[in-house]
Write a protein that holds these residues in place. Structure first.
Motif, PDB file in Angstrom:
ATOM      1  N   ALA A  85       0.830  -1.203   0.000  1.00  0.00           N
ATOM      2  CA  ALA A  85       0.000   0.000   0.000  1.00  0.00           C
ATOM      3  C   ALA A  85       0.864   1.252   0.000  1.00  0.00           C
ATOM      4  N   ASN A 108      -5.931  -0.565   4.121  1.00  0.00           N
ATOM      5  CA  ASN A 108      -7.041  -0.636   3.164  1.00  0.00           C
ATOM      6  C   ASN A 108      -7.279   0.707   2.485  1.00  0.00           C
ATOM      7  N   ARG A 109      -7.181   1.799   3.237  1.00  0.00           N
ATOM      8  CA  ARG A 109      -7.331   3.140   2.622  1.00  0.00           C
ATOM      9  C   ARG A 109      -6.229   3.378   1.601  1.00  0.00           C
ATOM     10  N   ASN A 115      -6.236   1.571  -1.811  1.00  0.00           N
ATOM     11  CA  ASN A 115      -7.232   2.006  -2.788  1.00  0.00           C
ATOM     12  C   ASN A 115      -7.106   3.459  -3.202  1.00  0.00           C
ATOM     13  N   ASN A 126      -7.402   4.217  -6.991  1.00  0.00           N
ATOM     14  CA  ASN A 126      -8.121   3.138  -7.667  1.00  0.00           C
ATOM     15  C   ASN A 126      -9.339   3.744  -8.361  1.00  0.00           C
ATOM     16  N   GLN A 141     -13.884   0.336 -10.267  1.00  0.00           N
ATOM     17  CA  GLN A 141     -13.159  -0.921 -10.055  1.00  0.00           C
ATOM     18  C   GLN A 141     -13.371  -1.440  -8.628  1.00  0.00           C
ATOM     19  N   PRO A 151     -12.392  -2.992  -4.917  1.00  0.00           N
ATOM     20  CA  PRO A 151     -11.254  -2.671  -4.051  1.00  0.00           C
ATOM     21  C   PRO A 151     -10.056  -3.566  -4.355  1.00  0.00           C
ATOM     22  N   ARG A 152      -8.876  -2.996  -4.230  1.00  0.00           N
ATOM     23  CA  ARG A 152      -7.659  -3.772  -4.438  1.00  0.00           C
ATOM     24  C   ARG A 152      -7.448  -4.688  -3.236  1.00  0.00           C
ATOM     25  N   LYS A 153      -6.939  -5.877  -3.519  1.00  0.00           N
ATOM     26  CA  LYS A 153      -6.618  -6.829  -2.456  1.00  0.00           C
ATOM     27  C   LYS A 153      -5.190  -7.308  -2.677  1.00  0.00           C
ATOM     28  N   TYR A 192      -0.920   2.761  -9.873  1.00  0.00           N
ATOM     29  CA  TYR A 192      -0.456   1.414 -10.207  1.00  0.00           C
ATOM     30  C   TYR A 192       0.428   1.463 -11.455  1.00  0.00           C
TER      31      TYR A 192
END
Length: 113
Positions: free
Chosen positions: A2, A50-51, A54, A57, A61, A63-65, A109
């Protein structure tokens, strides 16, 4: 991951020392003796992660994992006989270029890549 995505394309890259500081925050939270405080600290780290995962993002789309090979397949990397890793990896990644990467995964990204 992240933090690396959040810093992508900025004037300075994330340094090894900065990554070590982040790792020490996690290590200290996991080592906290007070169970209630440990849970609060870990929850705060997860919420921040988590913040940050994303940031940038695209809105359309999911959420990114994150995916961490060692955490997903510990039996492959932590074998008792000392063997480590996969013998082979076969895949067909979805190759994207230009605006397709940005539209699907975001500018940060693309800059990270």
């Amino acid at each position: 991951m992240a933090e690396a995505l959040a810093q992508a394309g900025k004037t300075s890259d994330l340094t090894d020392d900065e990554i070590q500081v982040l790792a020490e925050v996690v290590i200290e939270a996991l080592a906290e003796a007070d169970e209630e405080k440990r849970h609060r600290e870990i929850a705060a780290i997860l919420a921040k992660t988590n913040r940050m995962m994303n940031l940038g993002n695209p809105a359309n789309q999911p959420p990114r994992k994150p995916f961490h090979w060692l955490l997903e397949f510990p039996e492959v990397f932590l074998q008792e006989d000392g063997a480590r890793g996969f013998s082979a990896i076969v895949g067909n990644p979805p190759f994207q270029g230009g605006k397709k990467i940005t539209g699907a995964l975001g500018t940060d990204y693309r800059e990270f890549l």
